[in-house]
Design an enzyme around this catalytic site. Structure first.
Site, PDB file in Angstrom:
ATOM      1  CG  ASP A  10      -2.378   0.558   1.819  1.00 42.41           C
ATOM      2  OD1 ASP A  10      -2.397  -0.260   0.887  1.00 42.41           O
ATOM      3  OD2 ASP A  10      -1.988   0.265   2.984  1.00 42.41           O
ATOM      4  CG  ASP A  12      -4.144  -5.328   3.172  1.00 48.76           C
ATOM      5  OD1 ASP A  12      -5.232  -5.785   3.558  1.00 48.76           O
ATOM      6  OD2 ASP A  12      -3.602  -5.678   2.109  1.00 48.76           O
TER       7      ASP A  12
HETATM    8  C1  BG6 Z   1      -0.582  -5.322   0.718  1.00 49.04           C
HETATM    9  C2  BG6 Z   1      -0.142  -5.763   2.089  1.00 49.04           C
HETATM   10  O1  BG6 Z   1      -1.654  -4.426   0.848  1.00 49.04           O
HETATM   11  O2  BG6 Z   1      -1.003  -6.425  -0.076  1.00 49.04           O
HETATM   12  C3  BG6 Z   1       0.905  -6.862   1.979  1.00 49.04           C
HETATM   13  O3  BG6 Z   1       0.401  -4.655   2.783  1.00 49.04           O
HETATM   14  C4  BG6 Z   1       0.377  -7.995   1.114  1.00 49.04           C
HETATM   15  O4  BG6 Z   1       1.214  -7.328   3.276  1.00 49.04           O
HETATM   16  C5  BG6 Z   1      -0.028  -7.440  -0.267  1.00 49.04           C
HETATM   17  O5  BG6 Z   1       1.383  -8.987   0.945  1.00 49.04           O
HETATM   18  C6  BG6 Z   1      -0.582  -8.511  -1.201  1.00 49.04           C
HETATM   19  O6  BG6 Z   1      -1.795  -8.966  -0.661  1.00 49.04           O
HETATM   20  P1  BG6 Z   1      -2.576 -10.273  -1.143  1.00 49.04           P
HETATM   21  O7  BG6 Z   1      -3.892 -10.174  -0.399  1.00 49.04           O
HETATM   22  O8  BG6 Z   1      -2.747 -10.162  -2.616  1.00 49.04           O
HETATM   23  O9  BG6 Z   1      -1.752 -11.434  -0.752  1.00 49.04           O
HETATM   24 MG    MG Z   2      -0.955  -1.148   3.966  1.00 49.64          MG
END
Ligand code: BG6
Ligand code: MG
Length: 223
Positions: A10, A12
């Site tokens: 993953d 984030d």
């Molecule tokens: C995930 C995060 O990796 O991505 C979430 O854990 C986030 O918190 C999701 O909402 C979508 O991310 P983005 O950058 O497309 O808004």
């Molecule tokens: Mg994550």
């Protein structure tokens, strides 16, 4: 069990500390909407798509909004998030991550990204991580958000591996559920109390070796 042949990460909260920036941006939006949104609420949002996260926050506040307004809110949240990550560089990659991925690649393992974020490629490029991955699956490539296993199944398919040959590294409960639903070895990154069901939970990547990973997964499989 046989040693795994592929790893899916993953993004984030696993490769980088961007989970805190998602929280800051959602919190700002929730504050403006008058909705209480605490770190424990955020824990349940980790791993979910942008739209699913917004829906959960709105339902916490009992707010029903039309689609145009929701789109505007998501754009604002993303603009704040992009400001927060604007200065990220390769220095921000979490300790031990690059060394573990590089040594796994040298050992012949396949490496994929499995993220819900539409910002994943931008961040990987900015932090000089992109070339470490054989496959990159992110929010733009999936129809079903975690805890659905689609993102990881696509990653495994691109590596030509079956889920039982792959370990998934996740900091989110929704991600652990997705990995388990897909038949992967689920490795939590963070606090065990936030990641029930994980085969093994590590606090981070410092000192992690492939041997250590294989031993922990074999132990769990035999127990
Ligand atoms: C995930 C995060 O990796 O991505 C979430 O854990 C986030 O918190 C999701 O909402 C979508 O991310 P983005 O950058 O497309 O808004
Ligand atoms: Mg994550």
């Amino acid at each position: 069990m046989k040693p795994v042949e592929g790893l899916i990460f993953d993004l984030d909260g696993v490769l980088l500390d961007t989970a805190q920036h998602h929280y800051t941006a959602w919190r700002r939006l929730a504050d403006e909407l008058g909705i209480s949104f605490l770190p424990k609420d955020n824990e349940k949002l980790k791993g979910l798509s942008r739209v699913e996260s917004l829906e959960r926050i709105l339902s916490m506040g009992g707010l029903m909004l039309n689609n145009d307004t929701k789109l505007q809110l998501m754009e604002r949240k993303n603009a704040w998030y992009i400001e927060l990550i604007a200065d990220m560089t390769s220095e921000d990659v979490l300790p031990g991550v690059r060394a573990f991925i590089e040594s796994s690649r040298k050992a012949g393992l396949h490496i994929a990204l499995g993220s819900s974020s539409n910002n994943a490629t931008t961040i990987l490029q900015r932090c000089n991580l992109e070339t470490l991955f054989d496959a990159i699956i992110d929010g733009r490539h999936v129809t079903h958000t975690k805890p659905d296993p689609e993102v990881f199944l696509k990653g495994a398919a691109q590596m030509n591996l079956s889920p039982s040959q792959v370990a998934v590294f996740e900091d989110a409960q929704a991600g652990i559920e997705a990995a388990l639903a897909g038949g992967f070895h689920a490795v939590g990154v963070g606090l065990p109390s936030n990641l029930p069901g994980a085969a093994w939970v590590i606090p981070g990547f410092v000192g992690l070796t492939l041997e250590g990973l294989h031993q922990a997964l074999a132990l769990q499989a035999s127990g």
